[in-house]
Design an enzyme around this catalytic site. Structure first.
Site, PDB file in Angstrom:
ATOM      1  N   LEU A  12      -9.247   9.649   7.586  1.00 45.80           N
ATOM      2  CA  LEU A  12      -8.358  10.696   7.761  1.00 45.80           C
ATOM      3  C   LEU A  12      -7.035  10.571   7.874  1.00 45.80           C
ATOM      4  CD1 LEU A  12     -10.676  12.610  10.362  1.00 45.80           C
ATOM      5  CD2 LEU A  12     -10.786  13.067   7.833  1.00 45.80           C
ATOM      6  N   ASN A  71       0.775  -1.254   0.072  1.00 43.85           N
ATOM      7  CA  ASN A  71      -0.133   0.210  -0.029  1.00 43.85           C
ATOM      8  C   ASN A  71       0.818   1.070   0.055  1.00 43.85           C
ATOM      9  OD1 ASN A  71      -1.803   2.084   0.587  1.00 43.85           O
ATOM     10  ND2 ASN A  71      -2.693   1.095   2.152  1.00 43.85           N
ATOM     11  N   ASP A 125      -8.726   2.149  -5.402  1.00 48.24           N
ATOM     12  CA  ASP A 125      -9.329   2.991  -4.360  1.00 48.24           C
ATOM     13  C   ASP A 125     -10.676   3.495  -5.161  1.00 48.24           C
ATOM     14  OD1 ASP A 125      -8.066   2.355  -2.232  1.00 48.24           O
ATOM     15  OD2 ASP A 125      -7.535   4.519  -2.100  1.00 48.24           O
TER      16      ASP A 125
END
Length: 400
Positions: A211, A10, A150
């Site tokens: 976030l 990732n 995503d």
């Protein structure tokens, strides 16, 4: 059932998370985080066999150095584990209109990711480095690399959410529309919220807030994304670590015409020099902003703008919930750990019935999930994200 070990990469804009996960049961054999890329304190931390280790990567290190360390130092110590790998899963921020679900990596897929670089200039180049390093380091798995996008979760957005009020031909001919990002994370925490609330996912109405150095809010109605704060690129929406988020487009003309900035300079300004970094003029790190909120004007300024923007998005997305909001969910590095961000944001949403429980809020940090509101309040949850598990499951499924 035999194990299906997947190496998950990732590659974020300033960090790299990695893990070896058994896709059949979710067990993590190795996991780690390389962070603070391009900074003097660039470092890597990892867990293996229950023990934690850490190493400096060298000042200014980034994705290539981190991947080399993972392959040549960490995995080299566990040859049996490396030998059991069945697939490699890659998180990809942006798939444009070409990719609406996860796919096995081919030359055509690599080209598609390259074609989407203008839509994700901080992320897609990092993903391509990860793919290239994986193909080089694991030639036996060359046809077992899977790209997980995503943007896929947001493909259920209706036209009124994804279209800009621009000439329609720009969408038809050039794909200029809103795509969103962090979809894998928003999908995962939506699933987990459904379990916590004991509801079928298809009956769940939540607003999810991912976030981190990048940030986005997603409206999930009946288990599907109906709107999200990021747009054509991950630059739209919230205040982020180095990204501006929403702004008047005419500012760009002013910077160019009145201040003489080039297009490249403006791009750098908005993507790498704005957000928390721009507001503090010190750092993009939310921990600095939180730690110094009470004593430093720059930290207070950045925190207040950050939470103001976040609260506005949450408030506006309640209009899309068909009259029922089951919960607001916080996740991501900031969402999971910055109790002050959660408290200041929910304090602005009292009209919606949110009332923070200070002790619960402080307890739900550092990997711990939980309710952070009072029993009499509308529900807000902290759910640590696990994008890696979703990626591992997709990679195992597609390479089976």
């Amino acid at each position: 059932m035999s194990s299906k070990l997947v190496l998950v990469l990732n590659c974020g804009s300033s960090s790299l998370k990695f893990a070896i996960i058994d896709a059949t049961n979710g067990e993590e054999h190795i996991s780690g985080l390389a962070e603070c890329f391009h900074l003097p304190e660039a470092r890597i931390k990892w867990k293996v066999d229950g023990g934690k280790q850490e190493a400096a990567l060298g000042a200014g290190a980034a994705h290539s150095e981190a991947l080399n360390f993972i392959v040549n130092t960490i995995l080299a110590q566990k040859p049996a584990l490396s030998a059991q790998l069945t697939a490699i899963g890659h998180r990809i921020v942006h798939g444009g209109e070409k990719f609406t679900s996860s796919v096995i990596v081919t030359e055509d897929v690599i080209q598609g990711i390259k074609d989407s670089i203008p839509f994700a200039p901080l992320h897609n180049p990092a993903h391509l480095i990860g793919i290239a390093e994986a193909l080089k380091s694991f030639p036996n798995l060359a046809d077992k690399n899977v790209a997980v996008f995503d943007t896929a979760f947001h493909q259920t957005m209706p036209e009124e959410s994804y279209l800009y009020a621009l000439p329609y031909s720009l969408y038809k001919d050039h794909g200029i529309r809103r795509y969103g990002a962090h979809g894998t994370s928003h999908f995962y925490v939506s699933q987990e919220a459904a379990k916590i609330l004991n509801k079928p996912l298809e009956e769940l109405n939540v607003i999810t807030c991912h976030l981190g150095n990048g940030g986005s809010v997603t409206a999930v109605r009946n288990g599907k994304c109906v709107d999200t704060s990021m747009g054509l690129t991950p630059l739209e929406g919230l205040v982020m670590g180095t990204r501006s988020g929403d702004l008047d487009p005419a500012i760009i003309f002013h910077l160019h015409d009145a201040m003489g900035m080039s297009v490249d300079q403006i791009n750098t300004l908005l993507t790498k020099e704005s957000g928390l970094l721009g507001l503090t003029e010190v750092t993009s790190d939310c921990r600095y902003v939180e730690d110094n909120y009470a004593t430093k004007a720059d930290a207070k300024r950045a925190m207040d703008v950050f939470c103001h923007r976040l609260a506005k998005y949450i408030g506006s997305y309640t209009a899309l919930m068909d009259g029922r909001l089951d919960a607001v969910v916080f996740t991501g590095g900031i969402g999971e750990n910055a109790a002050m961000v959660r408290e200041l944001t929910l304090d602005k949403l009292g009209l919606l019935g949110f009332e923070i429980d200070h002790e619960r809020n402080m307890a739900a940090r550092f990997g711990k999930s939980g309710t952070i509101t009072k029993d009499s309040s509308r529900l807000a949850l902290v759910i640590p994200t696990n994008e890696e598990l979703v990626i591992a499951q997709d990679a195992a499924r597609l390479t089976a």
